[in-house]
Design a protein around this motif. Structure first.
Motif, PDB file in Angstrom:
ATOM      1  N   TYR A 146       0.865  -1.195   0.000  1.00  0.00           N
ATOM      2  CA  TYR A 146       0.000   0.000   0.000  1.00  0.00           C
ATOM      3  C   TYR A 146       0.890   1.229   0.000  1.00  0.00           C
ATOM      4  O   TYR A 146       2.067   1.153   0.381  1.00  0.00           O
ATOM      5  CB  TYR A 146      -0.877   0.028   1.256  1.00  0.00           C
ATOM      6  CG  TYR A 146      -1.735  -1.189   1.421  1.00  0.00           C
ATOM      7  CD1 TYR A 146      -2.906  -1.340   0.684  1.00  0.00           C
ATOM      8  CD2 TYR A 146      -1.377  -2.206   2.303  1.00  0.00           C
ATOM      9  CE1 TYR A 146      -3.696  -2.473   0.815  1.00  0.00           C
ATOM     10  CE2 TYR A 146      -2.157  -3.340   2.437  1.00  0.00           C
ATOM     11  CZ  TYR A 146      -3.315  -3.459   1.688  1.00  0.00           C
ATOM     12  OH  TYR A 146      -4.086  -4.583   1.814  1.00  0.00           O
ATOM     13  N   LEU A 152      -3.097   0.001   4.943  1.00  0.00           N
ATOM     14  CA  LEU A 152      -3.757   1.102   4.244  1.00  0.00           C
ATOM     15  C   LEU A 152      -3.425   2.427   4.942  1.00  0.00           C
ATOM     16  O   LEU A 152      -3.517   2.517   6.162  1.00  0.00           O
ATOM     17  CB  LEU A 152      -5.262   0.842   4.367  1.00  0.00           C
ATOM     18  CG  LEU A 152      -6.190   1.212   3.245  1.00  0.00           C
ATOM     19  CD1 LEU A 152      -5.931   0.345   2.032  1.00  0.00           C
ATOM     20  CD2 LEU A 152      -7.625   1.052   3.708  1.00  0.00           C
ATOM     21  N   ASP A 156      -3.701   5.913   0.247  1.00  0.00           N
ATOM     22  CA  ASP A 156      -4.585   4.838  -0.224  1.00  0.00           C
ATOM     23  C   ASP A 156      -6.048   5.255  -0.113  1.00  0.00           C
ATOM     24  O   ASP A 156      -6.832   5.082  -1.043  1.00  0.00           O
ATOM     25  CB  ASP A 156      -4.364   3.558   0.612  1.00  0.00           C
ATOM     26  CG  ASP A 156      -2.931   3.061   0.527  1.00  0.00           C
ATOM     27  OD1 ASP A 156      -2.587   2.451  -0.486  1.00  0.00           O
ATOM     28  OD2 ASP A 156      -2.153   3.318   1.468  1.00  0.00           O
ATOM     29  N   VAL A 160      -7.989   5.420  -3.671  1.00  0.00           N
ATOM     30  CA  VAL A 160      -8.698   4.206  -4.100  1.00  0.00           C
ATOM     31  C   VAL A 160     -10.151   4.464  -4.553  1.00  0.00           C
ATOM     32  O   VAL A 160     -10.649   3.755  -5.435  1.00  0.00           O
ATOM     33  CB  VAL A 160      -8.592   3.065  -3.047  1.00  0.00           C
ATOM     34  CG1 VAL A 160      -9.496   3.274  -1.845  1.00  0.00           C
ATOM     35  CG2 VAL A 160      -8.852   1.729  -3.700  1.00  0.00           C
ATOM     36  N   CYS A 191      -6.516  -3.363  -2.180  1.00  0.00           N
ATOM     37  CA  CYS A 191      -7.282  -2.502  -1.260  1.00  0.00           C
ATOM     38  C   CYS A 191      -8.707  -3.033  -1.105  1.00  0.00           C
ATOM     39  O   CYS A 191      -9.281  -3.026  -0.012  1.00  0.00           O
ATOM     40  CB  CYS A 191      -7.367  -1.065  -1.797  1.00  0.00           C
ATOM     41  SG  CYS A 191      -5.807  -0.182  -1.784  1.00  0.00           S
TER      42      CYS A 191
END
Ligand SMILES: N[C@@H](CCC(=O)N[C@@H](CS)C(=O)NCC(=O)O)C(=O)O
Length: 221
Positions: A146, A152, A156, A160, A191
């Protein structure tokens, strides 16, 4: 500890709203979700974000916080003990903020909307710049799982949500993210294995249908 009241004013297809949803889910915060009709904004939205009149707005114990990047940072600061999003080290924090700002300017910009909304040269130029920016992000991701490292992190959460729009971009833009940026697509899928992300992102087909409606509504076709 007194009971906290957390409300999120949101709109299902908004990548900005998705950021707030993911951050709250990562932290395990219970909240009331209020879906806005952006063509007929609620009195609560106008009252809590009188300056920009945009979602997302996080209302924490009656106090509104606006702008998704600020909302995510606020969530991280108020609930710091579970799954920290920003690193503790000031230099690493600055670096994460730099890339979040890059995502804001290059990936979520009005310019990038021309990939699905414009035609001809304008469309080609927007597509080229968008793909170049994604490749720079791939470089920053490197071999990490990540952007946040093993877990995360802030970048991220910020980036995302755009994955839910990738399919619409591909269909309208006639290209493949998988071919152009395979590492980034693998990262997005990684993710999505996290429930905090998968339950916060809408179906890509639904977003595509919505993008087609927007194109018609704004006379792009
Ligand atoms: N910079 C803002 C952008 C938020 C935004 O663009 N929200 C849109 C939905 S995607 C909105 O509320 N639009 C209604 C309007 O502008 O009237 C953020 O990061 O929160």
């Amino acid at each position: 500890m007194e009971k906290e009241e957390v409300v999120l004013l949101d709109f299902w297809a908004s990548p900005f709203g998705m950021r707030a949803r993911i951050a709250l889910a990562v932290k395990g915060i219970n909240y009331e979700h209020k879906e806005e009709d952006l063509s007929n904004k609620s009195g609560l939205l106008l009252k809590t974000n009188p300056v920009l009149k945009q979602i997302p707005v996080l209302i924490h114990n009656g106090k509104p916080v606006c702008e998704s990047l600020i909302v995510v940072q606020y969530i991280d600061e108020v609930w710091p003990h579970r799954s920290p999003l920003l690193p503790l080290d000031p230099y690493q924090r600055a670096t994460a903020r730099f890339w979040a700002d890059f995502v804001e300017k290059k990936i979520c910009s009005l310019e990038s909307r021309k990939i699905w909304a414009a035609k001809g040269e304008e469309h080609e130029a927007a597509k080229k710049e968008f793909i170049e920016s994604l490749k720079l992000l791939e470089g920053e991701l490197g071999n990490k799982a990540y952007f946040g490292g093993e877990n995360l992190g802030y970048v991220d959460v910020v980036l995302v949500p755009m994955y839910s729009w990738f399919y619409a971009y591909e269909k309208c833009g006639n290209f493949s993210f998988e071919t152009e940026c395979p590492k980034l697509v693998a990262w997005a899928r990684r993710c999505l294995e996290q429930e905090s992300v998968s339950k916060s992102l809408p179906d890509q087909e639904k977003i595509y249908e919505y993008a087609l409606q927007l194109k018609k509504r704004f006379g792009f076709e």
